[in-house]
Write a protein that holds these residues in place. Structure first.
Motif, PDB file in Angstrom:
ATOM      1  N   ASP A 184      -0.180  -4.350  -4.564  1.00 53.17           N
ATOM      2  CA  ASP A 184      -1.522  -3.814  -4.722  1.00 53.17           C
ATOM      3  C   ASP A 184      -1.140  -2.787  -5.762  1.00 53.17           C
ATOM      4  OD1 ASP A 184      -3.718  -1.633  -2.518  1.00 53.17           O
ATOM      5  OD2 ASP A 184      -3.964  -2.996  -4.362  1.00 53.17           O
ATOM      6  N   ARG A 241     -10.113   0.474 -16.728  1.00 53.84           N
ATOM      7  CA  ARG A 241      -9.296   0.500 -15.294  1.00 53.84           C
ATOM      8  C   ARG A 241      -9.453  -1.076 -14.827  1.00 53.84           C
ATOM      9  NH1 ARG A 241     -10.600   4.101 -10.374  1.00 53.84           N
ATOM     10  NH2 ARG A 241     -12.534   2.986 -10.677  1.00 53.84           N
ATOM     11  N   LEU A 289       1.307   7.595 -12.604  1.00 55.31           N
ATOM     12  CA  LEU A 289       1.346   6.508 -13.640  1.00 55.31           C
ATOM     13  C   LEU A 289       2.543   6.302 -14.339  1.00 55.31           C
ATOM     14  CD1 LEU A 289      -2.199   7.930 -15.271  1.00 55.31           C
ATOM     15  CD2 LEU A 289      -1.693   5.752 -14.055  1.00 55.31           C
ATOM     16  N   SER A 315      -0.241   2.253 -11.849  1.00 54.87           N
ATOM     17  CA  SER A 315       0.092   2.998 -10.733  1.00 54.87           C
ATOM     18  C   SER A 315       0.288   2.038  -9.389  1.00 54.87           C
ATOM     19  CB  SER A 315      -1.163   4.089 -10.393  1.00 54.87           C
ATOM     20  OG  SER A 315      -2.385   3.400 -10.113  1.00 54.87           O
ATOM     21  N   THR A 316       1.171   2.234  -8.489  1.00 51.92           N
ATOM     22  CA  THR A 316       1.353   1.515  -7.294  1.00 51.92           C
ATOM     23  C   THR A 316       1.417   2.471  -5.917  1.00 51.92           C
ATOM     24  OG1 THR A 316       3.613   1.601  -7.523  1.00 51.92           O
ATOM     25  CG2 THR A 316       2.467   0.008  -8.741  1.00 51.92           C
ATOM     26  N   TYR A 356       3.184  16.177 -16.608  1.00 51.94           N
ATOM     27  CA  TYR A 356       3.724  14.846 -17.495  1.00 51.94           C
ATOM     28  C   TYR A 356       4.498  15.717 -18.708  1.00 51.94           C
ATOM     29  CZ  TYR A 356       1.071  11.574 -14.852  1.00 51.94           C
ATOM     30  OH  TYR A 356       0.811  10.627 -14.184  1.00 51.94           O
ATOM     31  N   ILE A 387      -8.688   8.068 -11.185  1.00 49.07           N
ATOM     32  CA  ILE A 387      -8.567   8.407 -12.573  1.00 49.07           C
ATOM     33  C   ILE A 387      -7.939   9.711 -12.607  1.00 49.07           C
ATOM     34  CG2 ILE A 387     -10.023   8.556 -14.539  1.00 49.07           C
ATOM     35  CD1 ILE A 387     -11.970   6.539 -13.422  1.00 49.07           C
ATOM     36  N   GLN A 388      -7.197   9.770 -13.639  1.00 47.70           N
ATOM     37  CA  GLN A 388      -6.479  11.095 -13.911  1.00 47.70           C
ATOM     38  C   GLN A 388      -7.221  11.664 -15.302  1.00 47.70           C
ATOM     39  OE1 GLN A 388      -2.137  11.143 -13.648  1.00 47.70           O
ATOM     40  NE2 GLN A 388      -1.998   9.689 -11.895  1.00 47.70           N
ATOM     41  N   TYR A 425      -2.971  -0.714  -9.620  1.00 47.58           N
ATOM     42  CA  TYR A 425      -3.789  -0.364 -10.608  1.00 47.58           C
ATOM     43  C   TYR A 425      -3.300  -0.582 -12.171  1.00 47.58           C
ATOM     44  CZ  TYR A 425      -7.210   0.359  -7.013  1.00 47.58           C
ATOM     45  OH  TYR A 425      -8.144   0.068  -6.032  1.00 47.58           O
ATOM     46  N   PHE A 445      -4.373   0.628 -16.374  1.00 46.56           N
ATOM     47  CA  PHE A 445      -5.006   1.324 -17.172  1.00 46.56           C
ATOM     48  C   PHE A 445      -4.819   1.300 -18.524  1.00 46.56           C
ATOM     49  CE2 PHE A 445      -6.529   3.974 -13.422  1.00 46.56           C
ATOM     50  CZ  PHE A 445      -5.452   3.935 -12.349  1.00 46.56           C
ATOM     51  N   GLN A 447      -3.666   5.737  -5.568  1.00 51.52           N
ATOM     52  CA  GLN A 447      -3.137   4.804  -6.696  1.00 51.52           C
ATOM     53  C   GLN A 447      -4.656   4.454  -7.619  1.00 51.52           C
ATOM     54  OE1 GLN A 447      -3.098   0.435  -5.605  1.00 51.52           O
ATOM     55  NE2 GLN A 447      -1.686   1.457  -4.186  1.00 51.52           N
ATOM     56  N   LYS A 448      -5.718   4.800  -6.982  1.00 51.98           N
ATOM     57  CA  LYS A 448      -6.687   3.867  -7.867  1.00 51.98           C
ATOM     58  C   LYS A 448      -7.749   5.280  -8.600  1.00 51.98           C
ATOM     59  CE  LYS A 448     -10.414   4.008  -4.300  1.00 51.98           C
ATOM     60  NZ  LYS A 448     -11.422   3.012  -3.610  1.00 51.98           N
ATOM     61  N   LEU A 487       5.848  11.415 -15.674  1.00 48.14           N
ATOM     62  CA  LEU A 487       5.771  12.297 -14.552  1.00 48.14           C
ATOM     63  C   LEU A 487       6.955  13.200 -14.245  1.00 48.14           C
ATOM     64  CD1 LEU A 487       3.544  13.116 -12.470  1.00 48.14           C
ATOM     65  CD2 LEU A 487       4.824  11.865 -10.875  1.00 48.14           C
ATOM     66  N   PRO A 497       4.036   9.328 -21.511  1.00 45.50           N
ATOM     67  CA  PRO A 497       4.174  10.546 -20.705  1.00 45.50           C
ATOM     68  C   PRO A 497       5.210  10.094 -19.474  1.00 45.50           C
ATOM     69  CG  PRO A 497       1.875  10.510 -21.157  1.00 45.50           C
ATOM     70  CD  PRO A 497       2.477   9.143 -21.907  1.00 45.50           C
TER      71      PRO A 497
END
Lengths: 115, 114
Positions: free
Chosen positions: B31, B50, B102, B95-96, A35, A103-104, B33, B35, A100-101, A45, A43
């Motif tokens: 759908d 989250r 992100l 995020s999708t 990023y 955690i980064q 998420y 954060f 997509q879910k 990407l 940030p």
């Protein structure tokens, strides 16, 4: 467990010079992200790798930026030649799956100043 | 493409008090998420909380909770019993899709005073 490692922490160069940043993700994480964070912004990407393949590089200025993740582990981001507007913090992140879910997890970043 | 907006560049809260940081987002995906990340002066982004879009229940992590209003596309962060260590930049992100990219807002700088 060790976090995402980045080096160097700071870099100062003159415009038209080249620079490289290194990132070592969390062990076992398949996905790696670079990023760019310009001062006062969130940030953005630049490029996303899944193992050693590129998933998304749509916002990477390919005329001057390049990135590689040859063995699917650590990665290098290069800028050549640098411009004044490249001054920013470059953050590396990794995640386990890359969906997509996920955690980064982020490294501490490299602050680049282009003079 | 999704967008994330944080309209509060700076917020201030007294120690032990409660503060709410605002975030709105826009996406055509069903759908996704959401954060909240914290970025202290050390620059390392740390996940705070989250939220999965298909879950109606608001996420909670200790002193941190969210108010997720899906119809209004709003995702605010509430910090209770604020501590000096909570001082940082806070970024809302989304995020999708199948990729995990992100999209971040511009951030809110939180100051915690004695």
């Amino acid at each position: 467990e060790a976090g995402v490692a980045q080096s160097p922490r700071y870099k100062i160069i003159e415009k038209r010079q080249s620079v490289a940043f290194w990132c070592n993700p969390i062990s076992g994480h398949a996905t790696l992200y670079w990023y760019q964070q310009i001062l006062g912004q969130g940030p953005k990407l630049l490029i996303q790798f899944q193992n050693n393949g590129v998933v998304d590089d749509s916002q990477l200025p390919k005329d001057r930026f390049s990135a590689e993740r040859l063995k699917g582990v650590d990665s290098t981001l290069k800028i050549q030649p640098a411009k004044l507007e490249d001054s920013a913090v470059y953050l590396c992140a990794s995640s386990f799956w890359g969906n997509q879910k996920d955690i980064q997890y982020f490294g501490a970043g490299t602050r680049l100043s282009v003079l | 493409a999704q967008t994330v907006t944080q309209s509060q560049p700076e917020m201030s809260v007294q120690e032990a008090e409660t503060v709410t940081l605002s975030c709105t987002y826009d996406t055509s995906e069903s759908d996704y998420y959401l954060f909240w990340y914290k970025q202290p002066p050390s620059r390392q982004m740390i996940l705070v909380i989250r939220q999965e879009a298909y879950k109606q229940q608001n996420a909670t992590e200790n002193r941190f909770s969210v108010n997720f209003q899906k119809a209004a596309k709003s995702f605010s962060l509430k910090i209770s019993d604020s501590q000096l260590g909570d001082a940082a930049m806070y970024f809302c992100a989304c995020s999708t899709g199948t990729a995990s990219k992100l999209t971040f807002g511009t951030g809110t700088r939180l100051q915690v005073t004695l």
